[in-house]
Design an enzyme around this catalytic site. Structure first.
Site, PDB file in Angstrom:
ATOM      1  N   HIS A 176       0.903  -1.272  -0.043  1.00 46.45           N
ATOM      2  CA  HIS A 176       0.035  -0.074   0.042  1.00 46.45           C
ATOM      3  C   HIS A 176       0.787   1.370   0.107  1.00 46.45           C
ATOM      4  O   HIS A 176       0.189   2.582   0.199  1.00 46.45           O
ATOM      5  CB  HIS A 176      -0.813   0.185   1.298  1.00 46.45           C
ATOM      6  CG  HIS A 176      -1.963  -0.987   0.974  1.00 46.45           C
ATOM      7  ND1 HIS A 176      -3.232  -0.613   0.971  1.00 46.45           N
ATOM      8  CD2 HIS A 176      -2.231  -2.383   1.539  1.00 46.45           C
ATOM      9  CE1 HIS A 176      -3.981  -1.803   0.879  1.00 46.45           C
ATOM     10  NE2 HIS A 176      -3.175  -2.904   1.382  1.00 46.45           N
ATOM     11  N   LYS A 232     -10.590  12.775   4.369  1.00 47.45           N
ATOM     12  CA  LYS A 232      -9.538  11.839   4.434  1.00 47.45           C
ATOM     13  C   LYS A 232      -8.306  12.060   5.377  1.00 47.45           C
ATOM     14  O   LYS A 232      -8.317  13.139   6.229  1.00 47.45           O
ATOM     15  CB  LYS A 232      -8.725  11.760   2.983  1.00 47.45           C
ATOM     16  CG  LYS A 232      -8.280  13.133   2.499  1.00 47.45           C
ATOM     17  CD  LYS A 232      -7.844  13.068   0.990  1.00 47.45           C
ATOM     18  CE  LYS A 232      -8.832  12.927  -0.032  1.00 47.45           C
ATOM     19  NZ  LYS A 232      -8.657  11.543  -0.741  1.00 47.45           N
ATOM     20  N   ARG A 233      -7.507  11.201   5.749  1.00 41.77           N
ATOM     21  CA  ARG A 233      -6.634  11.601   6.739  1.00 41.77           C
ATOM     22  C   ARG A 233      -5.765  12.796   6.440  1.00 41.77           C
ATOM     23  O   ARG A 233      -5.608  13.068   4.986  1.00 41.77           O
ATOM     24  CB  ARG A 233      -5.579  10.189   6.746  1.00 41.77           C
ATOM     25  CG  ARG A 233      -6.155   9.262   7.631  1.00 41.77           C
ATOM     26  CD  ARG A 233      -6.666   9.450   8.934  1.00 41.77           C
ATOM     27  NE  ARG A 233      -5.498   9.756  10.007  1.00 41.77           N
ATOM     28  CZ  ARG A 233      -4.398   9.270  10.340  1.00 41.77           C
ATOM     29  NH1 ARG A 233      -4.779   8.114  10.167  1.00 41.77           N
ATOM     30  NH2 ARG A 233      -3.843   9.821  10.955  1.00 41.77           N
ATOM     31  N   LYS A 241      -1.580  14.502   0.552  1.00 38.55           N
ATOM     32  CA  LYS A 241      -2.994  14.737   0.336  1.00 38.55           C
ATOM     33  C   LYS A 241      -3.476  16.101   0.104  1.00 38.55           C
ATOM     34  O   LYS A 241      -4.288  16.359  -0.491  1.00 38.55           O
ATOM     35  CB  LYS A 241      -3.974  14.022   1.326  1.00 38.55           C
ATOM     36  CG  LYS A 241      -3.758  12.543   1.323  1.00 38.55           C
ATOM     37  CD  LYS A 241      -4.711  11.880   2.587  1.00 38.55           C
ATOM     38  CE  LYS A 241      -4.628  10.485   2.622  1.00 38.55           C
ATOM     39  NZ  LYS A 241      -5.122   9.644   1.754  1.00 38.55           N
ATOM     40  N   THR A 253      -9.607   5.312  -1.877  1.00 35.06           N
ATOM     41  CA  THR A 253     -10.979   4.676  -2.105  1.00 35.06           C
ATOM     42  C   THR A 253     -12.210   5.827  -1.787  1.00 35.06           C
ATOM     43  O   THR A 253     -13.176   5.601  -2.315  1.00 35.06           O
ATOM     44  CB  THR A 253     -11.384   3.340  -0.932  1.00 35.06           C
ATOM     45  OG1 THR A 253     -10.906   3.932   0.163  1.00 35.06           O
ATOM     46  CG2 THR A 253     -10.563   2.267  -1.507  1.00 35.06           C
ATOM     47  N   LYS A 278     -16.066   6.382  -3.772  1.00 34.81           N
ATOM     48  CA  LYS A 278     -17.417   6.651  -2.983  1.00 34.81           C
ATOM     49  C   LYS A 278     -17.876   7.822  -3.361  1.00 34.81           C
ATOM     50  O   LYS A 278     -19.276   7.930  -3.595  1.00 34.81           O
ATOM     51  CB  LYS A 278     -17.204   6.682  -1.398  1.00 34.81           C
ATOM     52  CG  LYS A 278     -16.448   5.361  -0.647  1.00 34.81           C
ATOM     53  CD  LYS A 278     -16.208   5.688   0.567  1.00 34.81           C
ATOM     54  CE  LYS A 278     -15.168   4.731   1.208  1.00 34.81           C
ATOM     55  NZ  LYS A 278     -14.410   5.358   2.487  1.00 34.81           N
TER      56      LYS A 278
HETATM   57  C1  LIG Z   1     -13.130   5.687   2.613  1.00 34.37           C
HETATM   58  C2  LIG Z   1     -12.551   6.167   3.898  1.00 34.37           C
HETATM   59  C3  LIG Z   1     -11.196   6.651   3.968  1.00 34.37           C
HETATM   60  C4  LIG Z   1     -10.076   6.692   2.765  1.00 34.37           C
HETATM   61  O1  LIG Z   1     -10.344   7.904   2.199  1.00 34.37           O
HETATM   62  P1  LIG Z   1      -9.237   8.220   1.128  1.00 34.37           P
HETATM   63  O2  LIG Z   1      -9.703   9.435   0.430  1.00 34.37           O
HETATM   64  O3  LIG Z   1      -9.054   7.175   0.125  1.00 34.37           O
HETATM   65  O4  LIG Z   1      -7.759   8.493   1.751  1.00 34.37           O
HETATM   66  C5  LIG Z   1     -10.859   7.084   5.083  1.00 34.37           C
HETATM   67  N1  LIG Z   1     -11.625   7.261   6.408  1.00 34.37           N
HETATM   68  C6  LIG Z   1     -12.863   6.888   6.222  1.00 34.37           C
HETATM   69  C7  LIG Z   1     -13.764   6.883   7.200  1.00 34.37           C
HETATM   70  C8  LIG Z   1     -13.354   6.626   4.871  1.00 34.37           C
HETATM   71  O5  LIG Z   1     -14.908   5.885   5.013  1.00 34.37           O
END
Ligand SMILES: *Cc1c(COP(=O)(O)O)cnc(C)c1O
Length: 791
Positions: free
Chosen positions: A340, A527-528, A533, A637, A641
């Site tokens: 990853h 996201k984190r 990012k 991911t 979504k």
């Molecule tokens: C999907 C998801 C992530 C991943 O988000 P990225 O934009 O891909 O970093 C992180 N935290 C939660 C709660 C999520 O549902």
């Protein structure tokens, strides 16, 4: 149990009886929690029937299993997905309507199982759901953390961390299995391959049921808990404290040595316990350990479970008395690794002294693996510097990724671009050595949670247009493309968005007091918090827009109102990330309270972004912010979504954004910035000069000047600004102009509704590929070769 969920009336009767039995309450006086707990108990008991049926089927048909080893499973609440996947949601809904209960409100009583902190853990959770739903015998393996990733609050604009005591109320979905406990040794010393005088810890499994969608398949996620054992003679304070720490929290602070020991101890505990329980099961069924690879694949999700490789060697050699070569062949046919991480320097490594102290026999085995690996490279005439980079132990560190690549039969990346970068750049030496091990498995998300559950408004629109078969096979949602330019359908999408925005507006109002304009563009980055990012790039543009709205009447006239929403946790010790959170919050207060721009621009930072908050945010978005420095985001991911819920990506060509843009069509996303290749070339040339960019761009100078006014003195955000001017490793300034342009384009496109909702529909229609059902099926076809459970 069978009859309880067969219709509304039997369920009502059972619910009333259980409420009385469990809490001595009736329909009227039961608390929300008691209603929730009663429902969960009844459902869990019912699911036990399918769980037993699945277990027996797998056993009787001698099916091979995949054990999915992951440090994290960010599963969130289970009540809704268990109700939906089992098919009992309509019966419960009908019964609760009669009781005057709000099912939605009851579901929200459940605490999020925060056994993870971000994308990696959420991926593992989606995989559990998908594997059960496509009827594959895959089982999760991890730790039962008593505290999840911290609860984030914003105080005085800053992130403050509070413990997440998610187990304060009993976790109804878990089942403790004392009979399957195993014993794990730490420390001690080795005499002729025998570990002497170790400190023993008991590991007890807690199994959480995982429910397949409408197929009666129920598997489990096994969570290990460490406990003291009488095998260890001396229960002194040191021992009891050590044992109790193992399950205390996810990613304990490792800035000091004790924390490093603890993390390695966590990793060994769940790795060794998972392997031991698989081998116990295998042998109890009368099979030979020589046939292990026929019955198990151990999938290693990132490097945290690496120790299953030397641990399996240890069991096969020390306990099963196989020779090294025979054991190695079994290990090499049983273990598979998912990478990853792109940054070579971010790959996990452990100090040799810590490793050897805590796990002396395992260290010995890694040394022997290393000796043989180096000898093989020498025989292939590898140059010494290459060998030094590739070997398993080097620079006084044990290199986990190198062990994984050497010990696994499959090494996969998580998006097409990521796998190419691994093969051609970061892991090129290993790729040259083992070209056949490398493969790509682009990540996915479970559309059951991330569409069916969170966006029934959109489900209804799609059902009406193309029927319901797509709910089972998301690739069929492609048929929606035929309606991309249908203005009636576009209007339906627009009103779906409005409904989801209203729900989010209400939640944000309750949480932050900020009232958002429902007509505005919802532009979301969740996201984190990490420099790569580039939440910072987003803030710089927001400030630029704010200043321009105040100074340029023509710009203001043509600007469509826009809400910028952030959600992000920063690692507690990550100073720069925390500074950026503070910057976002400071900026938001100034902008939100400026009457000159108030109706056009709002900025919100929602605190404690987690799975349950995510369920509100994704469906409400018009714009999905995916703006990482190209080459740095392995897949993402969150991007998927958003896409599935009809948001348009403003993004760089990074991770799975590349595939998103290819599938939906480049003109249906707003792509900007440097490409991965250009980024790589900039690093290679080593002459990047962010200050020169700053000095030539008045907009940047104005934005920096504004930031300097935010603090009590002019040096307040020096940490952030100086880093941008002097280093800017993540190329924020290099992409600033291009990002501003992309944002202007997005704002303009949104005002052309026919174009915008066409783009939105094209995104939904082409999101089928990103179902984790597809990802799991590919893992199975190429790596695991499991047979389906067919009742
Ligand atoms: C999907 C998801 C992530 C991943 O988000 P990225 O934009 O891909 O970093 C992180 N935290 C939660 C709660 C999520 O549902």
């Amino acid at each position: 149990m069978k009859e309880i969920f067969s219709n509304k009336d039997t369920f009502k009767g059972a619910f009333i009886a259980a409420l009385d039995h469990l809490f001595n309450k009736n329909i009227e006086n039961a608390s929300l929690y008691e209603r929730y707990a009663t429902l969960a108990h009844l459902l869990d008991k019912k699911l036990a029937e399918d769980y037993n049926k699945t277990t027996n089927y797998v056993k009787e048909n001698n099916l091979k299993k995949t054990i999915y080893f992951s440090m994290e499973f960010l599963i969130g609440r289970l009540i809704t997905s268990n109700l939906m996947n089992s098919g009992y949601a309509p019966i419960v809904q009908a019964a609760f309507n009669d009781f005057g209960y709000d099912l939605n409100e009851i579901e929200q009583v459940e605490a999020d199982a925060g056994l993870g902190n971000g994308g990696l853990g959420r991926l593992a959770a989606c995989f559990l759901d998908s594997a059960a739903s496509v009827a594959l015998p895959l089982y999760g393996n991890s730790l039962r953390y008593e505290k999840g990733f911290f609860v984030q609050k914003i105080e005085n604009n800053k992130q403050v961390e509070y413990p997440d005591n998610w187990l304060n109320n009993p976790f109804i979905w878990e089942e403790r299995k004392d009979a399957e406990a195993v014993y794990i040794p730490f420390y001690g010393y080795v005499e002729y391959t025998v570990l002497k005088n170790p400190v023993w810890v008991k590991a007890v499994p807690y199994d959480v049921k995982v429910v397949g969608a409408n197929n009666e398949v129920v598997t489990h996620l096994r969570l290990w808990k460490a406990e003291p054992t009488s095998l260890h003679y001396n229960h002194d304070e040191w021992y009891l404290n050590m044992v109790s720490k193992i399950n205390e929290s996810l990613y304990p602070d490792d800035s000091k040595e004790a924390g490093k020991y603890l993390r390695l101890q966590q990793q060994y505990l769940f790795s060794a316990a998972g392997i031991k329980s698989a081998i116990n099961e295998h042998k109890a069924l009368g099979r030979s350990v020589k046939d292990l690879a026929k019955y198990y694949t151990f999938q290693i999700n990132d490097t945290h479970p690496t120790l299953i490789i030397p641990e399996l060697m240890r069991i096969l050699m020390d306990e099963e008395h196989l020779g090294y070569d025979e054991a190695w062949q079994i290990v090499n046919e049983t273990c598979a690794y998912t990478n990853h991480t792109i940054l070579a320097e971010a790959l996990e490594k452990w100090n040799v002294d810590i490793f050897r102290n805590l796990l002396p026999r395992i260290y010995e085995i890694v040394e022997e693996m290393n000796r043989r690996f180096v000898r093989m490279l020498q025989e292939k005439s590898y140059a010494e510097n290459k060998i030094n980079e590739m070997k398993l132990i080097g620079n006084n560190s044990v290199r986990m990724a190198n062990i994984c690549i050497y010990g696994s039969y499959s090494v996969n990346g998580v998006a097409a671009l990521h796998t190419e970068i691994l093969k051609n750049i970061e892991l090129n030496d290993f790729y040259q050595l083992y070209p056949n091990k490398f493969n790509n498995k682009t990540n996915g998300i479970t559309h059951r949670r991330w569409l069916l559950h969170i966006n029934p408004e959109l489900v209804k629109i799609i059902d009406k247009l193309i029927g319901t078969e797509w709910q089972k096979d998301l690739s069929l949602v492609k048929a929606l493309e035929n309606y991309a330019t249908d203005t009636k359908v576009q209007k339906q999408i627009k009103s779906m968005k409005l409904a989801k925005k209203r729900a989010l507006i209400q939640k944000i109002k309750e949480d932050t007091g900020v009232e958002l304009n429902e007509k505005a563009i919802f532009d979301i980055q969740i996201k984190r918090l990490h420099e790569y990012k580039r939440q910072l790039l987003n803030v710089l543009n927001i400030i630029y827009v704010y200043l321009r709205l105040k100074s340029d009447k023509n710009f203001k006239k043509n600007f469509h109102a826009q809400n910028f929403i952030f959600g992000a946790k920063a690692a507690p010790s990550y100073v720069m990330a925390k500074d950026i959170i503070e910057l976002i919050n400071k900026v938001s207060h100034i902008i939100n309270n400026d009457p000159e721009t108030n109706d056009l621009l709002k900025v919100v930072f929602v605190s404690n972004y987690n799975v349950s908050y995510a369920e509100f945010l994704f469906p409400a978005a018009d714009i999905s912010e995916q703006i990482s420095t190209a080459s740095k985001e392995a897949s993402g991911t969150g991007n998927m979504k958003f896409m599935l819920n009809g948001a348009v990506t403003v993004g760089t060509l990074d991770g799975a954004n590349v595939e998103i843009a290819e599938l939906a069509g480049m003109n249906n996303e707003i792509i900007f910035g440097l490409t991965a290749e250009e980024v790589t070339n900039i690093y290679k040339a080593n002459n990047y000069n962010p200050r020169a960019i700053y000095e030539q761009d008045q907009r940047l100078q104005d934005v920096f000047a504004f930031i300097r006014t935010l603090g009590d003195n002019e040096h307040y955000f020096d940490n952030v600004l100086n880093n941008l001017l002097n280093k800017d490793y993540f190329l924020v300034l290099a992409d600033f102009a291009s990002y501003v342009e992309a944002q202007e384009k997005a704002n303009k496109l949104y005002q052309d509704e026919q174009t915008w909702y066409k783009m939105s529909i094209m995104n939904i229609a082409n999101a089928g590929f990103f179902s984790s059902d597809r990802t799991i099926s590919q893992y199975n076809a190429d790596i695991w070769h499991l047979k389906e459970i067919k009742f």
